[in-house]
Design a protein around this motif. Sequence first.
Motif, short mmCIF file in Angstrom:
data_model
loop_
_atom_site.label_atom_id
_atom_site.label_comp_id
_atom_site.label_asym_id
_atom_site.label_seq_id
_atom_site.Cartn_x
_atom_site.Cartn_y
_atom_site.Cartn_z
N PHE A 1 0.93 -1.46 -0.28
CA PHE A 1 0.03 0.08 -0.04
C PHE A 1 0.64 1.64 0.21
N ARG B 1 -2.65 -6.55 7.42
CA ARG B 1 -4.23 -6.42 7.98
C ARG B 1 -4.18 -6.68 9.30
N THR C 1 -8.60 1.07 7.82
CA THR C 1 -8.59 -0.03 6.26
C THR C 1 -9.10 1.45 4.72
N ASP C 2 -9.08 2.21 5.64
CA ASP C 2 -9.68 2.80 4.19
C ASP C 2 -8.24 3.77 3.67
N LEU D 1 -6.21 1.75 1.93
CA LEU D 1 -6.13 0.94 1.20
C LEU D 1 -6.85 1.37 0.36
N ASP D 2 -7.77 2.48 0.23
CA ASP D 2 -8.53 3.08 -0.94
C ASP D 2 -7.42 3.99 -1.87
N HIS D 3 -6.29 4.11 -1.30
CA HIS D 3 -5.75 4.23 -1.82
C HIS D 3 -4.81 4.35 -2.89
N PRO D 4 -5.19 3.90 -4.40
CA PRO D 4 -3.21 3.10 -5.00
C PRO D 4 -2.17 3.49 -4.58
N ARG E 1 1.40 1.59 -8.92
CA ARG E 1 -0.59 1.62 -9.69
C ARG E 1 -1.28 2.66 -10.46
N PRO F 1 -11.70 5.50 -12.14
CA PRO F 1 -11.02 5.32 -11.01
C PRO F 1 -9.54 5.68 -10.65
N HIS G 1 -8.17 10.35 -7.39
CA HIS G 1 -6.44 10.91 -6.93
C HIS G 1 -5.66 11.66 -7.45
#
Length: 223
Positions: free
Chosen positions: A24, A37, A72-73, A75-78, A82, A163, A167
């Motif tokens: 991440f 995690r 855990t949010d 992990l929403d960021h690339p 990526r 997607p 960002h």
Amino acid sequence: MRRGRTARVLGSRTVWTGVGDGEFFCPGCGGDRNYQRLTGRRRFTLLGVPVLPRGETGPVVECAACQRHFGTDVLDHPTTTRFSAMLRDAVHTVALAVLAAGGTHARHTLETAVTGVRAAGFDDCTEDQLAALVEALAADTGRLFGPPCGPGLAIELHEALDPLAPHLAAPGRESILLQGARIALADGPYTPAERDVLTTVGAALTICGDDVTRLLAAARTPS
């Protein structure tokens, strides 16, 4: 004195259990890192010894490098890797869409498209490759056949841009649209089909209609 002694005698402890891992973008380190995690169980402690359960906590994401915990949010960021791939694919898709709308007959148009695609990360991109891809897309009637920026092409653009848009800051989103505009203008004024494609690009990048109009007009003005 008694309260201080009680505070030292009683306490709490969280026991963490790993339930997954991966890579991440760590906001603490500022780069791509491995993570684990975790879920936790809290217990009261007496003289440092766990005694009574206090329930569960987490899940959290622990960075393998800095050991900090995040929600855990994160992990929403690339990851940066990526994100670079998403940006490269977005620029490539926009270039193909504009070329498909305006044609590849003008050499300067292809040159402008190749310059932008290479700058985004496709170092080996050539004019022949782009022209061949546009020809193949035009033959794929399930995607590009129909009115300017028909449903198939609009889906392609949204799949590449939706997607990525959350960002990117506004200047980054505008830069992608302007790159497409420069390709369209390389052989003359916008055609209706090119303008329709660029409007779809702006919508997919969450740029409001007024700003899309402003940016397309600005692209026509020599700097």
